[in-house]
Design a protein around this motif. Sequence first.
Motif, short mmCIF file in Angstrom:
data_model
loop_
_atom_site.label_atom_id
_atom_site.label_comp_id
_atom_site.label_asym_id
_atom_site.label_seq_id
_atom_site.Cartn_x
_atom_site.Cartn_y
_atom_site.Cartn_z
N LEU A 134 0.89 -1.17 0.00
CA LEU A 134 0.00 0.00 0.00
C LEU A 134 0.92 1.21 0.00
O LEU A 134 1.51 1.55 1.02
N ILE A 135 1.07 1.83 -1.16
CA ILE A 135 2.09 2.86 -1.35
C ILE A 135 1.44 4.24 -1.34
O ILE A 135 0.55 4.53 -2.14
N CYS A 136 1.89 5.08 -0.42
CA CYS A 136 1.35 6.43 -0.30
C CYS A 136 2.07 7.36 -1.26
O CYS A 136 3.31 7.38 -1.31
N VAL A 137 1.30 8.13 -2.01
CA VAL A 137 1.86 9.11 -2.93
C VAL A 137 1.09 10.41 -2.77
O VAL A 137 -0.05 10.42 -2.32
N GLY A 138 1.72 11.51 -3.13
CA GLY A 138 1.03 12.79 -3.01
C GLY A 138 1.95 13.97 -3.17
O GLY A 138 3.16 13.87 -2.89
N GLU A 139 1.40 15.07 -3.61
CA GLU A 139 2.19 16.28 -3.81
C GLU A 139 2.33 17.04 -2.49
O GLU A 139 1.47 16.95 -1.61
N VAL A 140 3.40 17.80 -2.38
CA VAL A 140 3.70 18.51 -1.14
C VAL A 140 2.92 19.82 -1.03
O VAL A 140 2.36 20.14 0.01
N PHE A 178 -2.46 2.07 -4.24
CA PHE A 178 -1.88 3.41 -4.09
C PHE A 178 -2.84 4.26 -3.27
O PHE A 178 -4.04 4.33 -3.58
N ALA A 179 -2.32 4.90 -2.25
CA ALA A 179 -3.11 5.84 -1.46
C ALA A 179 -2.69 7.25 -1.86
O ALA A 179 -1.55 7.66 -1.59
N TYR A 180 -3.59 7.96 -2.53
CA TYR A 180 -3.30 9.35 -2.89
C TYR A 180 -3.58 10.22 -1.67
O TYR A 180 -4.74 10.38 -1.25
N VAL A 200 -7.11 14.16 -10.27
CA VAL A 200 -5.78 13.57 -10.05
C VAL A 200 -5.86 12.05 -10.07
O VAL A 200 -5.06 11.38 -10.74
N THR A 201 -6.80 11.47 -9.34
CA THR A 201 -6.84 10.02 -9.24
C THR A 201 -7.20 9.35 -10.57
O THR A 201 -6.73 8.24 -10.85
N LYS A 202 -7.98 10.01 -11.40
CA LYS A 202 -8.24 9.46 -12.73
C LYS A 202 -6.96 9.39 -13.55
O LYS A 202 -6.70 8.42 -14.27
N GLU A 203 -6.12 10.41 -13.40
CA GLU A 203 -4.83 10.39 -14.10
C GLU A 203 -3.88 9.35 -13.52
O GLU A 203 -3.13 8.70 -14.25
N TYR A 219 -8.12 7.35 -1.39
CA TYR A 219 -7.83 8.72 -1.00
C TYR A 219 -7.61 8.76 0.50
O TYR A 219 -8.37 8.16 1.28
N GLY A 220 -6.58 9.48 0.91
CA GLY A 220 -6.34 9.73 2.33
C GLY A 220 -5.96 11.19 2.52
O GLY A 220 -5.36 11.80 1.63
N GLY A 221 -6.26 11.73 3.66
CA GLY A 221 -5.97 13.15 3.92
C GLY A 221 -7.22 13.81 4.48
O GLY A 221 -8.00 14.38 3.73
N SER A 222 -7.43 13.64 5.80
CA SER A 222 -8.61 14.17 6.49
C SER A 222 -9.91 13.59 5.92
O SER A 222 -10.93 14.26 5.85
N ALA A 223 -9.85 12.32 5.51
CA ALA A 223 -11.04 11.64 5.01
C ALA A 223 -11.89 11.16 6.17
O ALA A 223 -11.39 10.81 7.24
#
Length: 260
Positions: A134-140, A178-180, A200-203, A219-223
């Motif tokens: 489970l790989i976390c990815v995301g922009e800063v 992948f966890a965006y 983003v997630t569609k891309e 999706y993760g981030g205050s979900a």
Amino acid sequence: MPPVPPLERRIVGTSLKMYFSPSRTLSYTKNIASLAPLAAASNVDLFLIPDFLNLTSCASILSSTPDPVLLGAQDTYFEDYGAFTGEVSPQSLKDIGVSIVELGHAERRRLFGETDGNIAKKAAAVVRNGMIPLICVGEVSAPSSGPASAAVGMAVRECRTQMLSALAAIPDGSEVIFAYEPVWAIGASEPAGKDHVVAVTKELRRICGERKGRVRILYGGSAGPGTFENLKEGVDGLFLGRFAHEVGNLEKVIEEMKRT
């Protein structure tokens, strides 16, 4: 390439990070186990990622449930065994019943210097030992006041590098999650905006191309409750944080996934 739709089999879970004591972790795990029948009936995979100290105890609790709850670990080393003081063997994680291993969380990248190359080697070790990375990815950086397309493009570029590094290290037929998680949204009062996340997630799904193995995007981030309904066009589920400390919130999310 036409848009790739989310998968029918949804997934939701949480990482406890280092928030709970051992006694609270075990009590919480029992409550999570009680949600297993609801998740199974809702066609939702449910997972729990406790701290390393409590993995074996949590495995014992979850193994007794008639409906499955996937047990996860918060990290691993990329070698199966050896003189690596303080590290955790992926082979040992598999032996105690771990199914999912979280890799590359923003905190690991920021606080402990995790790199894309290091995460890729860990992903290979996870797959080699029969588990799912489970790989976390995301922009800063948060979106600026400029065009929304520019913010989406920036996020996709950052995530593409992180994803392709990991995908190159694992067999084409292996499953990956992948966890965006936009770094700027972690711990915020609200999740990232619907239009941004869906775009983003569609891309990100397109980046995975024609892989033979199953790819699911969270999706993760205050979900929390209400998030999935807004994002279901782009994601297969949610990676919950502190909202899931109240098990009732997790129950609400599973119910929402069942309905939508």
